[in-house]
Design a protein around this motif. Structure first.
Motif, PDB file in Angstrom:
ATOM      1  N   LEU A   1       9.760 -27.245 -26.991  1.00 34.77           N
ATOM      2  CA  LEU A   1       8.849 -26.210 -26.500  1.00 34.77           C
ATOM      3  C   LEU A   1       9.211 -24.857 -27.099  1.00 34.77           C
ATOM      4  CD1 LEU A   1       6.484 -25.538 -24.576  1.00 34.77           C
ATOM      5  CD2 LEU A   1       8.208 -25.098 -22.804  1.00 34.77           C
ATOM      6  N   ARG A   2      10.486 -24.553 -27.158  1.00 33.75           N
ATOM      7  CA  ARG A   2      10.912 -23.293 -27.762  1.00 33.75           C
ATOM      8  C   ARG A   2      10.557 -23.264 -29.255  1.00 33.75           C
ATOM      9  NH1 ARG A   2      17.101 -21.159 -28.536  1.00 33.75           N
ATOM     10  NH2 ARG A   2      16.590 -18.988 -29.066  1.00 33.75           N
ATOM     11  N   TRP A   3      10.727 -24.388 -29.935  1.00 36.32           N
ATOM     12  CA  TRP A   3      10.393 -24.499 -31.360  1.00 36.32           C
ATOM     13  C   TRP A   3       8.901 -24.261 -31.595  1.00 36.32           C
ATOM     14  CZ3 TRP A   3      13.005 -24.610 -35.793  1.00 36.32           C
ATOM     15  CH2 TRP A   3      12.438 -25.189 -36.934  1.00 36.32           C
ATOM     16  N   PHE A   4       8.068 -24.918 -30.788  1.00 40.19           N
ATOM     17  CA  PHE A   4       6.625 -24.762 -30.962  1.00 40.19           C
ATOM     18  C   PHE A   4       6.133 -23.395 -30.490  1.00 40.19           C
ATOM     19  CE2 PHE A   4       6.508 -29.577 -30.777  1.00 40.19           C
ATOM     20  CZ  PHE A   4       6.264 -29.711 -32.134  1.00 40.19           C
ATOM     21  N   ASP A   5       6.751 -22.821 -29.444  1.00 41.96           N
ATOM     22  CA  ASP A   5       6.391 -21.458 -29.036  1.00 41.96           C
ATOM     23  C   ASP A   5       6.567 -20.492 -30.206  1.00 41.96           C
ATOM     24  OD1 ASP A   5       5.706 -22.134 -26.470  1.00 41.96           O
ATOM     25  OD2 ASP A   5       7.504 -21.290 -25.525  1.00 41.96           O
ATOM     26  N   TYR A   6       7.642 -20.688 -30.959  1.00 37.87           N
ATOM     27  CA  TYR A   6       7.934 -19.788 -32.089  1.00 37.87           C
ATOM     28  C   TYR A   6       6.945 -19.994 -33.231  1.00 37.87           C
ATOM     29  CZ  TYR A   6      10.615 -17.400 -35.734  1.00 37.87           C
ATOM     30  OH  TYR A   6      11.002 -16.553 -36.746  1.00 37.87           O
TER      31      TYR A   6
END
Length: 570
Positions: free
Chosen positions: A318-323
């Motif tokens: 989720l953090r990867w895709f948020d970025y």
């Protein structure tokens, strides 16, 4: 998830589900999938998972259990997790699987292009922002990497740990030795596969029959009931898939078409695996890191793979895709790009590159009396030999004296072996072991090599010998050959008092203690008895190069490092 500086997308949406969605490919083939959307009129980024398994059993509402063959295909991640946090999660079957039309392509070029077309369709939907990512492990991850190499403009990032890169070396032919146990089991995970031989399509009916007849003259293959049955009945069930594996015993165009093209990829990728999966996914994490041209992170976790259904990496993804899909600056690219779990300490180590820049490959020689030591070999240390047959699977084991200092091994190892045999070939299985203070053995990783496929590629590195696997050059009985055997990377903090050990065998007859060890078992065996001799003397310096990243500053002690038992003489 949140810190004082950043947070991931908030859990705030209800979920809408569209089942059995059909998307038409340019040739008219329909791909079938389920789409999970936030219950909102807003537009959202897309996370796509593409696979050949049962789409309705990807993320069932059930309590996770450890990795098992019965749940192995549950690899998409939790669709409701992503949808509740502002992403559309689309889970689609590739052509020739599930309810998708056409013939199954075994992750070949047509299948990869299908997913590029699917990405374009998803990006154009009214609920889409136009930004697409791909998520999932194993099949999902391998396909995501292949798609990323094609560079569809709407694909902005992939989260693809546990992905093999080289389908020949990492999955089907370890060291040139067919891993029949995995492939005959894996085909049963495919959902309603509609497969026809790719070999027959490429070469025609006559050449197909001739190639099958040739394979049936191979005694190693015919000794395995499932392989023999596939060759006798190539049109039954998924036998044609097994036959295609058998008809391509060497590396070449077939395997290159069905393996990742990581050198072409510029899209951001999150890579990784676990230390226990050395028989399938782990090698591909490191070759992908080596070859990937785009931004990249990698995590290598504890050797337990993932629970099924998969959920462990959902916050990190989720953090990867948020970025990358939402443009949220959460600092993920400001952190060290590689994290490795170090057993049995239970701690994580951060790295800036792979192999670890601080690794120093230290040479341990194979001495007489089963000793593994940094000390040079003496003249006439002799040889060790063991018998290999259907009735006896011998071995030779070499172990260091007890370590006197904590010693960290992290990275790939290489065994240089001087060997002779009474046969015209030798199937060599190398096991790297830790022996704890109580004398219990712990298998860390393995290496494999078919002696007749020993020739190295020109791009081999000292820490990464790569066999060409383009032909067989039979061994001359009794002649001594130098073999370079790559050992899949591992991590271990050896405690003082423990020992590093190496075992060499001619078959992998050991019982697997868990499902991950089973992935590295069940290879072909030689059909005739042989005596395999390991040479270790001044002229034949058989040795193991180990990547030491901590400790071992003054090395091991033949004496054991204990002087308490030596009395002072007067």
């Amino acid at each position: 998830m949140f810190t004082t500086k950043w947070s991931t997308s908030e859990r705030k949406y209800d979920v809408l589900v569209e089942r059995d969605v059909k998307v038409r490919m340019p040739d008219g083939t329909l791909l079938d999938g389920n789409i999970y959307r936030p219950a909102s009129s807003e537009r959202f980024p897309i996370i796509l998972g593409a696979h050949a398994y049962n789409k309705n059993l990807q993320s069932p509402p059930m309590r996770p259990v450890g990795f098992t063959p019965m749940r192995g295909y549950m690899e998409s991640g939790d669709s409701t997790f992503f949808a509740r946090r502002g992403y559309v999660h689309a889970v689609f079957n590739v052509r020739g699987s599930g309810q998708s039309g056409g013939y199954y392509q075994l992750m070949g070029p047509i299948e990869v292009q299908d997913i590029c077309n699917l990405i374009e369709w998803l990006a154009a939907q009214p609920w889409s922002t136009g930004n697409v990512g791909m998520f999932g492990v194993s099949y999902f991850a391998r396909l995501a990497k292949a798609v990323a190499a094609m560079g569809p403009k709407q694909l902005k990032a992939i989260f693809s740990p546990f992905a093999g890169t080289d389908d020949y070396r990492h999955r089907c032919y370890h060291g040139g030795i067919l891993a029949h146990g995995f492939i005959t089991h894996w085909r049963n995970s495919l959902h309603r596969p509609n497969y026809r031989s790719l070999y027959k399509e490429a070469h025609g009916e006559t050449a197909y029959k001739d190639a099958i007849a040739e394979a049936m003259r191979d005694e190693e293959i015919m000794a395995v009931p499932a392989l023999r049955e596939a060759l006798h009945n190539p049109e039954a069930g998924t036998n044609a898939l097994i036959v295609d594996f058998l008809l391509h015993p060497f590396d070449g165009p077939f395997w290159r078409e069905h393996s990742a093209q990581d050198t072409k990829a510029t899209i951001p990728a999150y890579l990784g695996a676990c230390w226990g999966n050395y028989g399938l996914h782990l090698p591909g994490a490191f070759t992908a890191w080596r070859d990937w041209k785009g931004p990249k992170n990698m995590v290598i976790g504890p050797g337990i793979y993932l629970d099924r259904p998969v959920y462990q990496y959902q916050d990190e993804s989720l953090r990867w895709f948020d970025y990358w899909l939402k443009g949220i600056d959460n600092g993920i690219m400001d952190e060290p790009p590689i994290r490795c779990f170090i057993p049995p300490a239970g701690e994580w180590k951060s790295l800036v590159d792979w192999p670890p820049p601080e690794a120093r490959w230290t040479t341990f020689y194979l001495h007489k009396d089963g000793i593994l030591s940094e000390h040079e070999l003496w003249p006439s240390e002799g040889t060790d030999a063991f018998d290999e047959s259907n009735f006896e699977h011998g071995s030779a084991t070499y172990a260091t004296p007890p370590l006197v200092e904590n010693t960290e091994v992290l990275g790939p190892s290489v065994l240089t072996l001087y060997v002779s045999t009474t046969d015209t070939d030798a199937l060599l299985f190398v096991i790297l072991l830790a022996i704890d203070r109580d004398g219990k053995e712990h298998e860390l990783t393995r290496g494999w090599l078919r002696g007749s496929q020993r020739r190295l590629r020109e791009d081999s590195k000292p820490w990464e010998p790569i066999q060409a696997h383009e032909e067989r050059e039979p061994l001359e009985p009794g002649k001594i050959y130098e073999l370079k055997i790559p050992i899949v990377p591992t991590a271990r903090l050896f405690q003082a008092g423990e020992r590093i050990a190496l075992r060499i065998k001619g078959a992998d007859d050991e019982s697997a203690l868990n499902s991950l060890q089973a992935l590295a078992r069940n290879h072909l065996r030689r059909p005739r008895p042989a005596r395999i001799t390991i040479h270790h003397d001044e002229s034949h310096p058989s040795h193991l190069d180990l990547p030491i990243t901590r400790g071992n500053l003054i090395g091991t002690f033949f004496s054991g490092g204990d002087i308490s038992s030596f009395a002072l003489s007067r």
